[in-house]
Design a protein around this motif. Sequence first.
Motif, PDB file in Angstrom:
ATOM      1  N   ARG A   1      55.088  65.981  61.905  1.00  0.00           N
ATOM      2  CA  ARG A   1      55.947  65.007  62.600  1.00  0.00           C
ATOM      3  C   ARG A   1      55.117  64.122  63.521  1.00  0.00           C
ATOM      4  NH1 ARG A   1      60.981  66.760  65.988  1.00  0.00           N
ATOM      5  NH2 ARG A   1      61.106  64.500  66.226  1.00  0.00           N
ATOM      6  N   ALA A   2      54.210  64.745  64.270  1.00  0.00           N
ATOM      7  CA  ALA A   2      53.372  63.973  65.196  1.00  0.00           C
ATOM      8  C   ALA A   2      52.527  62.962  64.428  1.00  0.00           C
ATOM      9  CB  ALA A   2      52.480  64.912  66.000  1.00  0.00           C
ATOM     10  N   SER A   3      51.962  63.392  63.322  1.00  0.00           N
ATOM     11  CA  SER A   3      51.103  62.506  62.538  1.00  0.00           C
ATOM     12  C   SER A   3      51.877  61.320  61.985  1.00  0.00           C
ATOM     13  CB  SER A   3      50.461  63.296  61.392  1.00  0.00           C
ATOM     14  OG  SER A   3      49.643  62.459  60.610  1.00  0.00           O
ATOM     15  N   GLU A   4      53.063  61.571  61.449  1.00  0.00           N
ATOM     16  CA  GLU A   4      53.868  60.488  60.890  1.00  0.00           C
ATOM     17  C   GLU A   4      54.241  59.469  61.964  1.00  0.00           C
ATOM     18  OE1 GLU A   4      57.033  62.713  59.196  1.00  0.00           O
ATOM     19  OE2 GLU A   4      55.937  63.174  57.330  1.00  0.00           O
ATOM     20  N   LEU A   5      54.630  59.974  63.142  1.00  0.00           N
ATOM     21  CA  LEU A   5      55.008  59.083  64.232  1.00  0.00           C
ATOM     22  C   LEU A   5      53.804  58.276  64.700  1.00  0.00           C
ATOM     23  CD1 LEU A   5      57.205  60.126  67.262  1.00  0.00           C
ATOM     24  CD2 LEU A   5      55.127  58.821  67.603  1.00  0.00           C
ATOM     25  N   ARG A   6      52.664  58.941  64.833  1.00  0.00           N
ATOM     26  CA  ARG A   6      51.472  58.264  65.331  1.00  0.00           C
ATOM     27  C   ARG A   6      50.925  57.258  64.320  1.00  0.00           C
ATOM     28  NH1 ARG A   6      48.501  63.503  68.253  1.00  0.00           N
ATOM     29  NH2 ARG A   6      49.424  63.132  70.321  1.00  0.00           N
ATOM     30  N   GLU A   7      51.068  57.546  63.048  1.00  0.00           N
ATOM     31  CA  GLU A   7      50.649  56.581  62.028  1.00  0.00           C
ATOM     32  C   GLU A   7      51.484  55.302  62.127  1.00  0.00           C
ATOM     33  OE1 GLU A   7      48.174  56.526  60.028  1.00  0.00           O
ATOM     34  OE2 GLU A   7      47.518  58.576  59.620  1.00  0.00           O
ATOM     35  N   ARG A   8      52.787  55.465  62.401  1.00  0.00           N
ATOM     36  CA  ARG A   8      53.645  54.284  62.562  1.00  0.00           C
ATOM     37  C   ARG A   8      53.238  53.472  63.783  1.00  0.00           C
ATOM     38  NH1 ARG A   8      57.728  58.021  61.115  1.00  0.00           N
ATOM     39  NH2 ARG A   8      58.476  58.177  63.261  1.00  0.00           N
ATOM     40  N   LEU A   9      52.917  54.160  64.875  1.00  0.00           N
ATOM     41  CA  LEU A   9      52.483  53.453  66.083  1.00  0.00           C
ATOM     42  C   LEU A   9      51.172  52.721  65.843  1.00  0.00           C
ATOM     43  CD1 LEU A   9      53.332  56.111  68.831  1.00  0.00           C
ATOM     44  CD2 LEU A   9      54.500  53.937  68.432  1.00  0.00           C
ATOM     45  N   LEU A  10      50.259  53.345  65.102  1.00  0.00           N
ATOM     46  CA  LEU A  10      48.982  52.693  64.816  1.00  0.00           C
ATOM     47  C   LEU A  10      49.173  51.486  63.904  1.00  0.00           C
ATOM     48  CD1 LEU A  10      45.917  52.616  65.053  1.00  0.00           C
ATOM     49  CD2 LEU A  10      45.795  54.227  63.130  1.00  0.00           C
ATOM     50  N   ALA A  11      50.078  51.596  62.949  1.00  0.00           N
ATOM     51  CA  ALA A  11      50.343  50.470  62.054  1.00  0.00           C
ATOM     52  C   ALA A  11      50.881  49.271  62.829  1.00  0.00           C
ATOM     53  CB  ALA A  11      51.337  50.881  60.976  1.00  0.00           C
ATOM     54  N   ALA A  12      51.651  49.564  63.904  1.00  0.00           N
ATOM     55  CA  ALA A  12      52.211  48.479  64.718  1.00  0.00           C
ATOM     56  C   ALA A  12      51.192  47.890  65.677  1.00  0.00           C
ATOM     57  CB  ALA A  12      53.420  48.993  65.501  1.00  0.00           C
TER      58      ALA A  12
END
Length: 210
Positions: A174-185
């Motif tokens: 869950r943390a990885s998926e959320l952080r990947e979205r933040l990095l993409a933004a």
Amino acid sequence: HRFSDARLPTRLRSFLAARCRAGAALVEPPAAAATLEDLAGRSPTLEGLLDLAVVQVAVGDDVWELGDIPGAAGHYRAARSTARRARAMAPESTPAARQEGVVEQRLGDAAAELEDWRLALTHHRASLAVDEELLRREPENAELARDLGTDLSRLGADAFAAGDLADALAAHTRASELRERLLAAAPADARAIDDVDESSFQLARARSAL
């Protein structure tokens, strides 16, 4: 202005503690907290309670830096009580909710430092619940999302240390998926890059252990 003078002793203690002058840092009782506790007891306001909680956390941080983790946890528990009073006074206050989440995270960190993984999980789950509530209020708030990623990462670390590998993997996923979205933004955000790297490492550890 009522609280500015009360903050100064805490800032001085933090300054001294950071330079390993333990005796100087804690020569006197925490005057700032005592002053704010008196004010909060006589005429409690939301602002006053939040200031008190911040000071109580700061004193706990100083005690932690001086090597007394159980003592620090005691100050964090006092801060949690204060933050809960603030939330009861203003249930919709985002600063009050966020302060409670901060304190729960500190309590979880203290328990983890003492290797009490079950207690760490309890407090980190409480911090997660607060941040999930705040993110529901402000779904576009990147800082709140980042806080949530931190909660999940801590939960994953607690679960891994406790031997709950499936739970650890779920939290880190869950943390990885959320952080990947933040990095993409925000691809140039150094914090986002570090967070993704951390989650990648923790995911690899959990998968390897499984």
